[in-house]
Scaffold this motif. Structure first.
Motif, PDB file in Angstrom:
ATOM      1  N   ARG A 236       0.866  -1.173   0.000  1.00 46.78           N
ATOM      2  CA  ARG A 236       0.000   0.000   0.000  1.00 46.78           C
ATOM      3  C   ARG A 236       0.905   1.226   0.000  1.00 46.78           C
ATOM      4  NH1 ARG A 236      -5.078  -1.807   2.754  1.00 46.78           N
ATOM      5  NH2 ARG A 236      -5.301  -3.882   1.898  1.00 46.78           N
ATOM      6  N   ILE A 237       0.507   2.245  -0.738  1.00 56.30           N
ATOM      7  CA  ILE A 237       1.347   3.429  -0.888  1.00 56.30           C
ATOM      8  C   ILE A 237       0.715   4.615  -0.166  1.00 56.30           C
ATOM      9  CG2 ILE A 237       2.480   5.002  -2.509  1.00 56.30           C
ATOM     10  CD1 ILE A 237       3.445   2.071  -2.672  1.00 56.30           C
ATOM     11  N   PHE A 238       1.540   5.278   0.637  1.00 55.41           N
ATOM     12  CA  PHE A 238       1.146   6.479   1.366  1.00 55.41           C
ATOM     13  C   PHE A 238       2.039   7.624   0.908  1.00 55.41           C
ATOM     14  CE2 PHE A 238      -0.070   2.916   3.910  1.00 55.41           C
ATOM     15  CZ  PHE A 238      -1.211   3.306   4.592  1.00 55.41           C
ATOM     16  N   ARG A 239       1.593   8.846   1.157  1.00 58.81           N
ATOM     17  CA  ARG A 239       2.409  10.036   0.882  1.00 58.81           C
ATOM     18  C   ARG A 239       2.490  10.842   2.157  1.00 58.81           C
ATOM     19  NH1 ARG A 239       3.690  13.276  -3.938  1.00 58.81           N
ATOM     20  NH2 ARG A 239       5.441  14.486  -3.167  1.00 58.81           N
ATOM     21  N   ALA A 240       3.660  11.342   2.466  1.00 58.08           N
ATOM     22  CA  ALA A 240       3.836  12.166   3.662  1.00 58.08           C
ATOM     23  C   ALA A 240       3.225  13.542   3.422  1.00 58.08           C
ATOM     24  CB  ALA A 240       5.312  12.296   3.991  1.00 58.08           C
ATOM     25  N   LYS A 241       2.456  14.036   4.400  1.00 53.44           N
ATOM     26  CA  LYS A 241       1.927  15.399   4.353  1.00 53.44           C
ATOM     27  C   LYS A 241       2.960  16.375   4.898  1.00 53.44           C
ATOM     28  CE  LYS A 241      -2.633  13.775   5.612  1.00 53.44           C
ATOM     29  NZ  LYS A 241      -3.724  13.968   6.553  1.00 53.44           N
ATOM     30  N   ARG A 242       3.689  15.922   5.903  1.00 54.96           N
ATOM     31  CA  ARG A 242       4.820  16.646   6.490  1.00 54.96           C
ATOM     32  C   ARG A 242       5.891  15.620   6.752  1.00 54.96           C
ATOM     33  NH1 ARG A 242       2.867  19.139  11.688  1.00 54.96           N
ATOM     34  NH2 ARG A 242       1.021  17.972  11.205  1.00 54.96           N
ATOM     35  N   TRP A 243       7.150  16.049   6.688  1.00 52.91           N
ATOM     36  CA  TRP A 243       8.220  15.069   6.821  1.00 52.91           C
ATOM     37  C   TRP A 243       9.399  15.665   7.566  1.00 52.91           C
ATOM     38  CZ3 TRP A 243       8.169  10.127   6.603  1.00 52.91           C
ATOM     39  CH2 TRP A 243       9.362   9.399   6.477  1.00 52.91           C
ATOM     40  N   ASN A 244       9.938  14.862   8.448  1.00 49.99           N
ATOM     41  CA  ASN A 244      11.147  15.205   9.178  1.00 49.99           C
ATOM     42  C   ASN A 244      12.203  14.193   8.742  1.00 49.99           C
ATOM     43  OD1 ASN A 244      13.212  15.292  11.110  1.00 49.99           O
ATOM     44  ND2 ASN A 244      11.808  15.958  12.704  1.00 49.99           N
ATOM     45  N   LYS A 245      13.330  14.657   8.298  1.00 42.35           N
ATOM     46  CA  LYS A 245      14.379  13.765   7.774  1.00 42.35           C
ATOM     47  C   LYS A 245      14.781  12.673   8.761  1.00 42.35           C
ATOM     48  CE  LYS A 245      18.641  14.068   5.157  1.00 42.35           C
ATOM     49  NZ  LYS A 245      18.277  13.442   3.920  1.00 42.35           N
ATOM     50  N   SER A 246      14.636  12.923  10.059  1.00 38.84           N
ATOM     51  CA  SER A 246      14.980  11.908  11.061  1.00 38.84           C
ATOM     52  C   SER A 246      14.062  10.687  10.980  1.00 38.84           C
ATOM     53  CB  SER A 246      14.929  12.504  12.461  1.00 38.84           C
ATOM     54  OG  SER A 246      13.609  12.814  12.817  1.00 38.84           O
ATOM     55  N   LEU A 247      12.929  10.807  10.299  1.00 37.01           N
ATOM     56  CA  LEU A 247      12.003   9.682  10.174  1.00 37.01           C
ATOM     57  C   LEU A 247      12.459   8.637   9.165  1.00 37.01           C
ATOM     58  CD1 LEU A 247       8.569  11.517  10.405  1.00 37.01           C
ATOM     59  CD2 LEU A 247       9.650  10.071  12.121  1.00 37.01           C
TER      60      LEU A 247
ATOM     61  N   GLU B 202      -1.871  -3.086  14.631  1.00 36.53           N
ATOM     62  CA  GLU B 202      -0.820  -3.153  13.621  1.00 36.53           C
ATOM     63  C   GLU B 202      -1.430  -3.384  12.252  1.00 36.53           C
ATOM     64  OE1 GLU B 202       2.908  -5.901  12.257  1.00 36.53           O
ATOM     65  OE2 GLU B 202       2.311  -5.978  14.354  1.00 36.53           O
ATOM     66  N   ILE B 203      -1.018  -2.583  11.271  1.00 30.70           N
ATOM     67  CA  ILE B 203      -1.519  -2.785   9.916  1.00 30.70           C
ATOM     68  C   ILE B 203      -0.472  -3.369   8.977  1.00 30.70           C
ATOM     69  CG2 ILE B 203      -3.285  -1.000  10.113  1.00 30.70           C
ATOM     70  CD1 ILE B 203      -1.482   0.725   8.258  1.00 30.70           C
ATOM     71  N   GLY B 204       0.807  -3.279   9.350  1.00 32.29           N
ATOM     72  CA  GLY B 204       1.838  -3.828   8.483  1.00 32.29           C
ATOM     73  C   GLY B 204       3.224  -3.327   8.842  1.00 32.29           C
ATOM     74  N   VAL B 205       4.124  -3.415   7.850  1.00 30.90           N
ATOM     75  CA  VAL B 205       5.525  -3.052   8.028  1.00 30.90           C
ATOM     76  C   VAL B 205       5.923  -2.072   6.923  1.00 30.90           C
ATOM     77  CG1 VAL B 205       7.890  -3.928   8.046  1.00 30.90           C
ATOM     78  CG2 VAL B 205       6.053  -5.283   9.048  1.00 30.90           C
ATOM     79  N   ILE B 206       6.661  -1.036   7.296  1.00 28.26           N
ATOM     80  CA  ILE B 206       7.147  -0.068   6.320  1.00 28.26           C
ATOM     81  C   ILE B 206       8.299  -0.703   5.555  1.00 28.26           C
ATOM     82  CG2 ILE B 206       8.255   2.176   6.017  1.00 28.26           C
ATOM     83  CD1 ILE B 206       6.684   3.048   8.557  1.00 28.26           C
ATOM     84  N   LYS B 207       8.131  -0.827   4.247  1.00 28.57           N
ATOM     85  CA  LYS B 207       9.126  -1.495   3.408  1.00 28.57           C
ATOM     86  C   LYS B 207      10.103  -0.529   2.772  1.00 28.57           C
ATOM     87  CE  LYS B 207       8.126  -5.764   3.790  1.00 28.57           C
ATOM     88  NZ  LYS B 207       9.057  -6.629   4.476  1.00 28.57           N
ATOM     89  N   GLU B 208       9.611   0.645   2.347  1.00 29.69           N
ATOM     90  CA  GLU B 208      10.484   1.544   1.591  1.00 29.69           C
ATOM     91  C   GLU B 208       9.990   2.977   1.709  1.00 29.69           C
ATOM     92  OE1 GLU B 208      12.238   1.802  -2.960  1.00 29.69           O
ATOM     93  OE2 GLU B 208      10.468   0.588  -2.581  1.00 29.69           O
ATOM     94  N   ILE B 209      10.935   3.895   1.688  1.00 31.90           N
ATOM     95  CA  ILE B 209      10.656   5.322   1.623  1.00 31.90           C
ATOM     96  C   ILE B 209      11.329   5.808   0.343  1.00 31.90           C
ATOM     97  CG2 ILE B 209      10.989   7.561   2.728  1.00 31.90           C
ATOM     98  CD1 ILE B 209      11.250   5.995   5.387  1.00 31.90           C
ATOM     99  N   PHE B 210      10.553   6.434  -0.556  1.00 36.19           N
ATOM    100  CA  PHE B 210      11.129   6.814  -1.844  1.00 36.19           C
ATOM    101  C   PHE B 210      10.485   8.095  -2.364  1.00 36.19           C
ATOM    102  CE2 PHE B 210       7.539   4.053  -2.501  1.00 36.19           C
ATOM    103  CZ  PHE B 210       6.870   4.580  -3.591  1.00 36.19           C
ATOM    104  N   GLY B 211      11.100   8.671  -3.365  1.00 41.65           N
ATOM    105  CA  GLY B 211      10.571   9.875  -3.991  1.00 41.65           C
ATOM    106  C   GLY B 211      11.220  11.126  -3.445  1.00 41.65           C
ATOM    107  N   PRO B 212      10.506  12.256  -3.542  1.00 41.50           N
ATOM    108  CA  PRO B 212      11.071  13.536  -3.103  1.00 41.50           C
ATOM    109  C   PRO B 212      11.457  13.513  -1.630  1.00 41.50           C
ATOM    110  CG  PRO B 212       8.992  13.862  -4.259  1.00 41.50           C
ATOM    111  CD  PRO B 212       9.163  12.396  -4.066  1.00 41.50           C
ATOM    112  N   ILE B 213      12.591  14.071  -1.302  1.00 39.07           N
ATOM    113  CA  ILE B 213      13.109  14.051   0.061  1.00 39.07           C
ATOM    114  C   ILE B 213      12.200  14.796   1.034  1.00 39.07           C
ATOM    115  CG2 ILE B 213      15.013  14.842   1.532  1.00 39.07           C
ATOM    116  CD1 ILE B 213      16.849  14.357  -0.908  1.00 39.07           C
ATOM    117  N   ASN B 214      11.588  15.888   0.582  1.00 43.13           N
ATOM    118  CA  ASN B 214      10.785  16.688   1.512  1.00 43.13           C
ATOM    119  C   ASN B 214       9.380  16.126   1.740  1.00 43.13           C
ATOM    120  OD1 ASN B 214      10.087  17.366  -1.094  1.00 43.13           O
ATOM    121  ND2 ASN B 214       9.745  19.512  -0.654  1.00 43.13           N
TER     122      ASN B 214
END
Length: 82
Positions: free
Chosen positions: A19-30, A45-57
């Motif tokens: 499932r794909i989500f988009r960050a509304k706000r993002w802190n690089k420490s995340l 629990e709904i699952g496990v975060i597999k990957e973070i990709f795309g624009p850094i901000n």
């Protein structure tokens, strides 16, 4: 709620394996949340975060969810940091 971090995510939809989500706000420490379990505000629990990709901000987040889970796009999502 100690060690719990709220993720400001918006649910976009499904891909073949996740499932794909988009960050509304993002802190690089995340960026450390990869491979962490993701929970609803009811601590289900709904699952496990597999990957973070795309624009850094405002990146995209790929989550491998449990098959039967229905995602509420208005839900708040959390990870537990150790």
């Amino acid at each position: 709620m100690k060690n719990w971090v709220k993720l400001n995510l918006f649910y976009l939809g499904d891909s073949k394996k996740s499932r794909i989500f988009r960050a509304k706000r993002w802190n690089k420490s995340l960026e450390k949340i990869t491979h962490k379990h993701i929970f609803t505000e009811k601590y289900e629990e709904i699952g496990v975060i597999k990957e973070i990709f795309g624009p850094i901000n405002l990146p995209f987040i790929s989550v491998k969810t449990h098959h039967e889970i229905q995602i509420n796009p208005n839900e708040n999502f959390y990870v537990k940091m150790q």
